[in-house]
Structure formats: structure tokens, C-alpha cells
Design a protein around this motif. Sequence first.
Motif, mmCIF file in Angstrom:
data_model
loop_
_atom_site.group_PDB
_atom_site.id
_atom_site.type_symbol
_atom_site.label_atom_id
_atom_site.label_comp_id
_atom_site.label_asym_id
_atom_site.label_seq_id
_atom_site.Cartn_x
_atom_site.Cartn_y
_atom_site.Cartn_z
ATOM 1 N N ARG A 88 27.751 -36.648 16.838
ATOM 2 C CA ARG A 88 27.083 -35.498 17.440
ATOM 3 C C ARG A 88 28.186 -34.545 17.840
ATOM 4 O O ARG A 88 29.126 -34.929 18.539
ATOM 5 N N TYR A 104 26.820 -23.934 17.863
ATOM 6 C CA TYR A 104 25.577 -24.693 17.731
ATOM 7 C C TYR A 104 25.872 -26.185 17.650
ATOM 8 O O TYR A 104 26.983 -26.601 17.330
ATOM 9 N N GLN A 105 24.843 -26.966 17.969
ATOM 10 C CA GLN A 105 24.971 -28.418 17.913
ATOM 11 C C GLN A 105 24.536 -28.942 16.559
ATOM 12 O O GLN A 105 23.712 -28.335 15.879
ATOM 13 N N CYS A 106 25.103 -30.069 16.210
ATOM 14 C CA CYS A 106 24.667 -30.722 14.980
ATOM 15 C C CYS A 106 24.990 -32.213 15.033
ATOM 16 O O CYS A 106 25.711 -32.676 15.904
ATOM 17 N N ASP A 125 21.239 -27.577 14.447
ATOM 18 C CA ASP A 125 20.190 -26.876 15.174
ATOM 19 C C ASP A 125 20.085 -25.519 14.488
ATOM 20 O O ASP A 125 20.607 -24.515 14.959
ATOM 21 N N SER A 126 19.436 -25.507 13.344
ATOM 22 C CA SER A 126 19.437 -24.323 12.474
ATOM 23 C C SER A 126 18.684 -23.142 13.078
ATOM 24 O O SER A 126 19.020 -21.993 12.794
ATOM 25 N N ASP A 128 18.672 -22.273 16.298
ATOM 26 C CA ASP A 128 19.649 -21.673 17.196
ATOM 27 C C ASP A 128 20.743 -20.956 16.397
ATOM 28 O O ASP A 128 21.100 -19.814 16.694
#
Length: 158
Positions: A88, A104-106, A125-126, A128
Amino acid sequence: MATSVSHELVRAFFEARVSYDPVKIGAFMDDDIEWSMSGPVDILRYAGYRRGREAVLHGLVERGPAIFKPTDIIVDDIVVEGDKAITRTRVIGVQRTTGRTISYQCAQLMRFREGKLVQFRCIIDSFDAAEQMLGHEIDVSDTPAPVSAGPAIKTPAF
């Protein structure tokens, strides 16, 4: 027999990833690597599917950074089991056309063989990321309600 993956190998891959050095990045990849990143490719043009070291390196070193150039990948969690790793992360970079910082997170699902990355699946998190790339919120007020796929599944209370 699958060889074990270490946390250090995974971290070293992400460090190489932000170097934009095709030799450093390529050293972690199998020749026949499968690479997939989720996201709306009309907005996040660096997303999509690539196969083979040369295609992946082209996407990471040339195509992707022309649109969005990650400057840091912060690894929040790593879980390894055998030849697989799940991470993560938070990706931070610069959108080339505007100079805006995008973050962004992924999550990444990776599989290695003999210390080389053979499969990489990135789920970002496409929504965002797309809003940040567009520079405004995406208006979903006119979006039709989702169609029901059947009765709701009840989950037990904990």
C-alpha cells in the motif's frame, strides 16, 4: 519452487522506480513482465496494460513521466508471502502540463520469479487521481443510480 521475496527487494524496486533509470528499473524485471495499472486511460494516460520489459520501461521512463512524473513513492505497508508481495503506497508527483503536485493512494500486487518481477497489478484511487489531474471535482450528480444486481447480501454482525 517459488523463491521468497523480501521487504528489502520490494523497497529497492520502488526506489529504482523513481530513479527513471531504465537500467536500474529493468534489473528488477523479468523479460516477459505483465504490468497493469487501473484507471481511466483517457485521463490517466499512463494507466493500462503492458507486457514485456521494453514496453513497461517505455511506459515508466518515457510515456508516463511526460504526463505525470512521480517524485516519491511512500511505502506504507508491505506484506510478503513466498514469491508474492502486496503493498500500500502513496504516489506523489508532478503533472507535467500544469506543474501541480498530485498525490494518490494505491495498492500493488506483485509476483516475483527468481528475484525478478513477473507480474505487477496496481490498483489506484483513480477517482481521486483523475480529479486532481483534471484540476476539479468530477460532477457525479447526473450519474444514474446503479442497477441492482439482485437482492442485497446480508453480512453477519461482528
